[in-house]
Design an enzyme around this catalytic site. Sequence first.
Site, PDB file in Angstrom:
ATOM      1  N   ASP A  10       0.873  -1.183   0.000  1.00 29.86           N
ATOM      2  CA  ASP A  10       0.000   0.000   0.000  1.00 29.86           C
ATOM      3  C   ASP A  10       0.906   1.227   0.000  1.00 29.86           C
ATOM      4  O   ASP A  10       2.142   1.108   0.101  1.00 29.86           O
ATOM      5  CB  ASP A  10      -0.917   0.002   1.235  1.00 29.86           C
ATOM      6  CG  ASP A  10      -1.859   1.203   1.249  1.00 29.86           C
ATOM      7  OD1 ASP A  10      -2.345   1.603   0.177  1.00 29.86           O
ATOM      8  OD2 ASP A  10      -2.106   1.765   2.333  1.00 29.86           O
ATOM      9  N   SER A  11       0.298   2.408  -0.037  1.00 32.16           N
ATOM     10  CA  SER A  11       1.085   3.644  -0.033  1.00 32.16           C
ATOM     11  C   SER A  11       1.635   3.991   1.348  1.00 32.16           C
ATOM     12  O   SER A  11       2.518   4.841   1.458  1.00 32.16           O
ATOM     13  CB  SER A  11       0.192   4.795  -0.486  1.00 32.16           C
ATOM     14  OG  SER A  11      -0.900   4.908   0.407  1.00 32.16           O
ATOM     15  N   TYR A  42      -1.393   7.953  -2.778  1.00 29.61           N
ATOM     16  CA  TYR A  42      -1.724   7.422  -4.100  1.00 29.61           C
ATOM     17  C   TYR A  42      -3.033   8.050  -4.614  1.00 29.61           C
ATOM     18  O   TYR A  42      -3.262   8.143  -5.804  1.00 29.61           O
ATOM     19  CB  TYR A  42      -1.947   5.904  -4.032  1.00 29.61           C
ATOM     20  CG  TYR A  42      -0.696   5.034  -3.999  1.00 29.61           C
ATOM     21  CD1 TYR A  42       0.579   5.567  -3.872  1.00 29.61           C
ATOM     22  CD2 TYR A  42      -0.817   3.644  -4.106  1.00 29.61           C
ATOM     23  CE1 TYR A  42       1.693   4.747  -3.838  1.00 29.61           C
ATOM     24  CE2 TYR A  42       0.299   2.818  -4.084  1.00 29.61           C
ATOM     25  CZ  TYR A  42       1.553   3.363  -3.946  1.00 29.61           C
ATOM     26  OH  TYR A  42       2.646   2.534  -3.922  1.00 29.61           O
ATOM     27  N   GLY A  43      -3.882   8.436  -3.666  1.00 26.63           N
ATOM     28  CA  GLY A  43      -5.271   8.795  -3.974  1.00 26.63           C
ATOM     29  C   GLY A  43      -5.473   9.902  -4.978  1.00 26.63           C
ATOM     30  O   GLY A  43      -6.473   9.928  -5.680  1.00 26.63           O
ATOM     31  N   CYS A  73      -4.728  -1.895  -1.201  1.00 32.23           N
ATOM     32  CA  CYS A  73      -4.954  -0.488  -1.528  1.00 32.23           C
ATOM     33  C   CYS A  73      -6.078  -0.394  -2.555  1.00 32.23           C
ATOM     34  O   CYS A  73      -5.993  -1.017  -3.622  1.00 32.23           O
ATOM     35  CB  CYS A  73      -3.663   0.083  -2.106  1.00 32.23           C
ATOM     36  SG  CYS A  73      -3.843   1.738  -2.779  1.00 32.23           S
ATOM     37  N   THR A  75      -6.954   2.272  -4.239  1.00 30.80           N
ATOM     38  CA  THR A  75      -6.553   3.108  -5.373  1.00 30.80           C
ATOM     39  C   THR A  75      -5.770   2.277  -6.403  1.00 30.80           C
ATOM     40  O   THR A  75      -6.054   2.328  -7.599  1.00 30.80           O
ATOM     41  CB  THR A  75      -5.677   4.280  -4.874  1.00 30.80           C
ATOM     42  OG1 THR A  75      -6.330   4.891  -3.766  1.00 30.80           O
ATOM     43  CG2 THR A  75      -5.446   5.293  -5.958  1.00 30.80           C
ATOM     44  N   GLU A 155      -2.395   8.822   8.304  1.00 27.49           N
ATOM     45  CA  GLU A 155      -0.917   8.755   8.349  1.00 27.49           C
ATOM     46  C   GLU A 155      -0.376   9.566   9.531  1.00 27.49           C
ATOM     47  O   GLU A 155       0.645   9.238  10.102  1.00 27.49           O
ATOM     48  CB  GLU A 155      -0.313   9.286   7.042  1.00 27.49           C
ATOM     49  CG  GLU A 155      -0.504   8.387   5.838  1.00 27.49           C
ATOM     50  CD  GLU A 155       0.232   7.055   5.910  1.00 27.49           C
ATOM     51  OE1 GLU A 155       1.396   7.016   6.352  1.00 27.49           O
ATOM     52  OE2 GLU A 155      -0.375   6.025   5.516  1.00 27.49           O
ATOM     53  N   CYS A 187     -11.145   2.421   0.915  1.00 31.27           N
ATOM     54  CA  CYS A 187      -9.720   2.747   1.055  1.00 31.27           C
ATOM     55  C   CYS A 187      -9.262   2.075   2.344  1.00 31.27           C
ATOM     56  O   CYS A 187      -9.962   2.133   3.362  1.00 31.27           O
ATOM     57  CB  CYS A 187      -9.538   4.265   1.152  1.00 31.27           C
ATOM     58  SG  CYS A 187      -7.902   4.776   1.737  1.00 31.27           S
ATOM     59  N   THR A 188      -8.102   1.440   2.289  1.00 29.35           N
ATOM     60  CA  THR A 188      -7.672   0.628   3.434  1.00 29.35           C
ATOM     61  C   THR A 188      -7.206   1.466   4.630  1.00 29.35           C
ATOM     62  O   THR A 188      -6.974   0.920   5.706  1.00 29.35           O
ATOM     63  CB  THR A 188      -6.557  -0.340   3.000  1.00 29.35           C
ATOM     64  OG1 THR A 188      -5.524   0.435   2.359  1.00 29.35           O
ATOM     65  CG2 THR A 188      -7.089  -1.378   2.056  1.00 29.35           C
ATOM     66  N   HIS A 189      -7.095   2.779   4.447  1.00 28.08           N
ATOM     67  CA  HIS A 189      -6.804   3.631   5.606  1.00 28.08           C
ATOM     68  C   HIS A 189      -8.056   3.828   6.484  1.00 28.08           C
ATOM     69  O   HIS A 189      -7.945   4.183   7.647  1.00 28.08           O
ATOM     70  CB  HIS A 189      -6.321   5.023   5.156  1.00 28.08           C
ATOM     71  CG  HIS A 189      -4.882   5.087   4.734  1.00 28.08           C
ATOM     72  ND1 HIS A 189      -4.426   4.568   3.546  1.00 28.08           N
ATOM     73  CD2 HIS A 189      -3.790   5.612   5.354  1.00 28.08           C
ATOM     74  CE1 HIS A 189      -3.126   4.789   3.441  1.00 28.08           C
ATOM     75  NE2 HIS A 189      -2.710   5.413   4.528  1.00 28.08           N
TER      76      HIS A 189
END
Length: 272
Positions: A10-11, A42-43, A73, A75, A155, A187-189
């Site tokens: 992922d990012s 990445y988004g 991810c 995205t 983040e 979105c995995t966040h």
Amino acid sequence: MNSRPIGIFDSGVGGMTVLAEIAKELPNEDLIYLGDTKNFPYGDKSKENIIKISKKCVEFLISKNVKLIIIACGTATSQALEELRKEFTIPILGIISPTVDSIKKGVKESSKSIIGVIATEGTIRSNKWEQELKEKIEDITVINKACPLLAPMAEQGWTENKVAEETIKEYMSVFRDKNIDKLILGCTHYPLFKELIEKELGNDVEIINTGEKIAQYVTNYLNEQNTNNDKTNKADCKIYLTDTECNFINVVSILLKNSNIENKISKIDIEN
Ligand code: DGL
């Protein structure tokens, strides 16, 4: 049996929500995580750029001798999965199809479902969630909402403070009075905001964490292919980051309930 590790990327910290679910479901599998913090976020990047970056991530994980790659991810799944599958022979899984298949199993025939999807700008622009949901499930309505502030906030570890509360309230307002029965965290966040989202939408809305769905999918996949690791293997997890970790260690320590995470992190350059 296949004792090679599973590669996940992922990012940044978001894909660790997927890794945490996989580690729970598959306690004997060794995991290699690549957090491409250098290219975060990445988004808001173009499709061409996401494909280019994702190829580098896949090449790096292949160099670590993984048996399977999971794009943790939304995205990169929505914009690069098809290209990656054309280019590489290693099995590559994204987060969209396993989630949609699992939703399909749970939806009763002829029930009119209204599903909300929240994700990054790039994922919503690709329209991949809506396309696949409508392709596989009859009579559904999809309401999409891009939430570009959430991944950067995650983040920073801003997932429970006042700013997070207000931001979630604002983003969730599009679903008010729309009677959605499910909300996909595309979105995995976003599972890092699950509690605030639940508070805002109430208990009647099922919140779908793609990490849980992909973990179940990978379990079946490894069983079918007979490529599980040995049951006696005590899983190891290595983490590679392409730049500074930001708040990675704090967030991950909470997520994995593991205070030794520093020892598992190495810095790497995937571009050269
Ligand atoms: N966690 C990622 C996703 O699922 C990427 C978020 C970002 O880097 O913008 O889309």
